[in-house]
Design an enzyme around this catalytic site. Structure first.
Site, PDB file in Angstrom:
ATOM      1  CG  HIS A 329     -12.644 -10.986  -0.368  1.00  0.00           C
ATOM      2  ND1 HIS A 329     -12.029 -10.835  -1.636  1.00  0.00           N
ATOM      3  CD2 HIS A 329     -13.505 -12.175  -0.746  1.00  0.00           C
ATOM      4  CE1 HIS A 329     -12.538 -11.426  -2.664  1.00  0.00           C
ATOM      5  NE2 HIS A 329     -13.502 -12.429  -1.971  1.00  0.00           N
ATOM      6  CD  GLU A 367     -11.407 -11.811  -5.668  1.00  0.00           C
ATOM      7  OE1 GLU A 367     -11.203 -10.733  -5.963  1.00  0.00           O
ATOM      8  OE2 GLU A 367     -12.180 -12.446  -5.348  1.00  0.00           O
TER       9      GLU A 367
END
Length: 414
Positions: A329, A367
């Site tokens: 991330h 994601e």
């Protein structure tokens, strides 16, 4: 094959953050001198000198009339591409010849960053040749005879270099490997020994390999100079007890822009609790990234098998999460450090860290929330596959999958 050349010097710092390297075209003779035929460079001359901290360590000499095949064996002869062979001339024979060779190759790859293969020649009886071949940094050309008297042609491969082949321990982009941190022990292991572990937490209930210990908070885990930006990038295991780290993280999470994507706004107590949960969780590591020592953003890298995401993307998503696959991330906190090139450099470096810290990692997934402006940026600046939208408990996301082979072939390391 088109070879890129430059008429100006290219300067960068090594991963240790202190040593400076410059590669530049060889200097022409002064007008008052009568250059010899051997030393006078023509307009097409592309010999380059390599300097370490202003000291000449090597020269790349090229003879445009000597070319060799660089296309792989499966390519038809009439379609094969050729390139000029370069010869590395070290300035002096020292105990650190291998180190100077690697530095010179690093400079060469930054100079010709759009190439996949660079042919070089090296004496077959040289210890440098043994170093190049045994470490995988170079491979003997299958198209040239190995002449023990005249030397042999070697092929440098872009993907081998950026995977760390032949890298001196003190100059690795990966700056910390706790499993190899005890002097004299374990450094021969290319990866943490595989043994089974188990996690039961929230949506996670799975067996997986035991993960290595994380470096201590505050440890630099990755370091690389970004030529296109002109600054040095470092990834550091965030230290919540460091006021500089914590205040930057809290300020970023409380900003409207970051909160729109991460939704972690709150008081210091909330931020401290989150970072502590990250610190004690063996499957994930929080990072703060810095440009020339200035905090710029936050990232997380983790092992995908035991992450909450795994159980929601294991079916109908077109991917298989392997035992050593990872995920990441990214949060760019400072406004002045936003922008496509900087994002590309940070994202590439974070993925690079993942692939370097375990050579068994074949895939790094991400994601991000589907409506974030970073989604098209990720699709543009990383050679990863956009799989599909997926519904996670806390967000609707876009699933990306970056494959190891494609990353080292197409990743932008300049």
């Amino acid at each position: 094959m088109t070879t890129t050349t430059t008429t100006t010097a290219l300067t960068f710092t090594l991963p240790d953050g202190t040593s400076t390297v410059t590669i530049r075209p060889t200097q022409k003779a002064a007008p008052s001198e009568e250059p010899s035929q051997d030393t006078a460079p023509s307009k097409k001359d592309s010999n380059h000198e390599v300097y370490l901290n202003d000291h000449l360590i090597a020269t790349w000499v090229i003879d445009p009339s000597v070319k060799t095949r660089v296309s792989p064996a499966q390519v038809l002869d009439e379609r094969a591409e050729f390139d000029s062979v370069r010869h590395l001339v070290l300035s002096s024979r020292r105990s650190n010849d291998n180190g100077h060779t690697w530095i010179s190759i690093y400079a060469l790859w930054l100079l010709h960053h759009d190439l996949d293969v660079i042919p070089i020649s090296s004496p077959s009886n040289s210890a440098v040749t043994t170093y190049l071949i045994n470490t995988g940094l170079a491979a003997p050309s299958p198209f040239e005879p190995a002449d023990t008297d005249a030397g042999r042609t070697l092929l440098l491969a872009r993907e081998a270099f950026w995977q760390g082949a032949g890298t001196p321990d003190n100059l690795s982009w990966l700056r910390s490997r706790p499993e190899a941190s005890i002097p004299g022990f374990n450094s021969h292991l290319g990866a943490f020994a595989s043994q089974m572990s188990f996690t039961r937490r929230g949506n996670v209930c799975t067996t997986h390999p035991l993960r290595p210990q994380k470096p201590a908070p505050g440890t630099v885990v990755y370091s690389r100079y970004i030529v296109e930006v002109g600054q040095h990038l470092q990834l550091v295991h965030i230290d919540a007890s460091n006021p500089v780290h914590f205040s930057a993280y809290a300020r970023w999470q409380n900003s409207d822009r970051v909160n729109h994507g991460w939704r972690e706004r709150g008081p210091d107590e909330k931020h401290a609790a989150y970072l502590e949960s990250q610190r004690i969780d063996p499957h994930t590591m929080s990072l703060i990234f810095l440009w020339d020592g200035e905090p710029a953003g936050y990232s997380e890298v983790g092992w995908a098998k035991e992450d909450n995401t795994a159980c929601f993307v294991s079916s109908n998503c077109g991917i298989h999460i392997g035992e050593f696959d990872q995920l990441s991330h990214i949060l760019v906190g400072e406004e002045k450090f936003r922008g496509g090139k900087r994002y590309q450099a940070v994202a590439t470096s974070i993925k690079h860290l993942c692939f370097l810290r375990d050579p068994r990692t074949t895939q790094v997934i991400a994601e991000p929330r589907f409506d974030l402006p970073s989604v098209p940026i990720q699709a543009r600046f990383l050679p990863q596959e956009r799989k599909k939208r997926v519904q996670l408990p806390h967000k609707q996301a876009v699933l990306f999958a970056l494959q190891r082979e494609r990353f080292f072939q197409e990743g932008h390391f300049y």
